[in-house]
Design a protein around this motif. Structure first.
Motif, short mmCIF file in Angstrom:
data_model
loop_
_atom_site.label_atom_id
_atom_site.label_comp_id
_atom_site.label_asym_id
_atom_site.label_seq_id
_atom_site.Cartn_x
_atom_site.Cartn_y
_atom_site.Cartn_z
N ARG A 37 0.84 -1.22 0.00
CA ARG A 37 0.00 0.00 0.00
C ARG A 37 0.86 1.25 0.00
N SER A 38 1.94 1.24 0.79
CA SER A 38 2.84 2.39 0.86
C SER A 38 3.50 2.64 -0.48
N ARG A 39 4.03 1.59 -1.09
CA ARG A 39 4.68 1.73 -2.40
C ARG A 39 3.70 2.23 -3.46
N GLN A 40 2.49 1.67 -3.45
CA GLN A 40 1.48 2.09 -4.42
C GLN A 40 1.12 3.56 -4.25
N TRP A 41 1.01 3.97 -3.00
CA TRP A 41 0.65 5.37 -2.74
C TRP A 41 1.70 6.30 -3.33
N ILE A 42 2.97 5.98 -3.13
CA ILE A 42 4.06 6.79 -3.68
C ILE A 42 4.06 6.75 -5.20
N GLN A 43 3.89 5.57 -5.77
CA GLN A 43 3.87 5.44 -7.23
C GLN A 43 2.73 6.26 -7.84
N TRP A 44 1.55 6.15 -7.26
CA TRP A 44 0.42 6.90 -7.79
C TRP A 44 0.59 8.39 -7.56
N THR A 45 1.26 8.77 -6.50
CA THR A 45 1.55 10.19 -6.28
C THR A 45 2.47 10.72 -7.37
N THR A 46 3.43 9.91 -7.77
CA THR A 46 4.30 10.31 -8.87
C THR A 46 3.49 10.53 -10.14
N SER A 47 2.50 9.68 -10.37
CA SER A 47 1.61 9.86 -11.53
C SER A 47 0.86 11.18 -11.44
N ARG A 48 0.43 11.54 -10.23
CA ARG A 48 -0.25 12.83 -10.07
C ARG A 48 0.69 13.97 -10.42
N ASN A 49 1.95 13.88 -9.99
CA ASN A 49 2.91 14.94 -10.33
C ASN A 49 3.12 15.06 -11.83
N ILE A 50 3.17 13.94 -12.50
CA ILE A 50 3.33 13.96 -13.96
C ILE A 50 2.12 14.63 -14.62
N LEU A 51 0.94 14.31 -14.17
CA LEU A 51 -0.27 14.94 -14.72
C LEU A 51 -0.30 16.44 -14.41
N GLN A 52 0.18 16.82 -13.23
CA GLN A 52 0.26 18.25 -12.91
C GLN A 52 1.24 18.96 -13.83
N LEU A 53 2.36 18.31 -14.13
CA LEU A 53 3.33 18.88 -15.07
C LEU A 53 2.70 19.02 -16.46
N ILE A 54 2.00 18.01 -16.90
CA ILE A 54 1.35 18.06 -18.20
C ILE A 54 0.34 19.21 -18.25
N SER A 55 -0.44 19.38 -17.19
CA SER A 55 -1.39 20.51 -17.13
C SER A 55 -0.67 21.84 -17.26
N PHE A 56 0.42 21.98 -16.53
CA PHE A 56 1.19 23.22 -16.60
C PHE A 56 1.72 23.45 -18.01
N ILE A 57 2.30 22.43 -18.62
CA ILE A 57 2.84 22.56 -19.97
C ILE A 57 1.73 22.93 -20.96
N LEU A 58 0.58 22.32 -20.82
CA LEU A 58 -0.54 22.65 -21.71
C LEU A 58 -0.96 24.10 -21.57
N LEU A 59 -0.95 24.61 -20.35
CA LEU A 59 -1.30 26.02 -20.14
C LEU A 59 -0.23 26.94 -20.73
N VAL A 60 1.03 26.54 -20.61
CA VAL A 60 2.11 27.32 -21.23
C VAL A 60 1.93 27.33 -22.75
N TRP A 61 1.60 26.19 -23.33
CA TRP A 61 1.35 26.12 -24.78
C TRP A 61 0.16 26.98 -25.18
N ALA A 62 -0.86 26.99 -24.34
CA ALA A 62 -2.01 27.84 -24.62
C ALA A 62 -1.58 29.31 -24.65
N LEU A 63 -0.77 29.70 -23.68
CA LEU A 63 -0.26 31.08 -23.67
C LEU A 63 0.58 31.36 -24.91
N TYR A 64 1.46 30.44 -25.23
CA TYR A 64 2.31 30.61 -26.40
C TYR A 64 1.46 30.78 -27.66
N ASN A 65 0.46 29.95 -27.84
CA ASN A 65 -0.40 30.04 -29.02
C ASN A 65 -1.22 31.32 -29.04
#
Length: 153
Positions: A122-150
């Protein structure tokens, strides 16, 4: 107004990503270093985290909804915002239904809770899934930067 809302959402997304990544790489390893003993480190942080994360998430949500509404008729921006919305929901829904519940359960465990293989999993899964959340947060940020750029090009 459409640019201001887009900038505000982008800055809020950056804060969410950076703060989430900082927690993931600097705070959470200590929380999960020696379960269940190390879970005692979670409880003191819970109130501080809530005082930080609730306003930051609300700021992001309000700024994002405003950016989506004010940029809806801009075809160069809308697809990025809609994809960022999907990423945001892919983070928010599991956070509300799984992550908060699990971290509270971890924080309530005593030092004498058995260190079972299931607890470690459970502990390992929680950390792994948290890493996935961070990746999705990064993707959201990059998409917003691209929106600004466009919007500017």
């Amino acid at each position: 107004m459409h640019l201001l809302s887009l900038w505000t959402a982008t800055i809020a997304a950056a804060v969410v990503f950076l703060a989430g990544s900082w927690e993931r790489f600097f705070r959470m390893p200590r929380w999960f270093a020696d379960p269940p003993r190390s879970f005692a480190l979670i409880t003191p942080q819970t109130k501080h985290s809530a005082r930080f994360w609730i306003p930051v998430q609300l700021l992001f949500l309000v700024s994002f909804i405003t950016a989506l509404a004010t940029n809806w008729l801009r075809p160069a921006v809308r697809p990025y915002l809609l994809t960022a919305l999907v990423c945001f929901l892919a983070v928010t829904i599991p956070t509300a239904t799984y992550f908060v519940k699990e971290i509270l359960a971890f924080s309530k465990m005593n030092n004498d809770t058995p260190r079972t293989p299931e607890l470690l999993k459970r502990s390992r899964q929680w950390i792994q899934w948290t890493t996935s959340r961070n990746i999705l947060q990064l993707i959201s940020f990059i998409l917003l930067v691209w929106a600004l750029y466009n919007e500017y090009h």
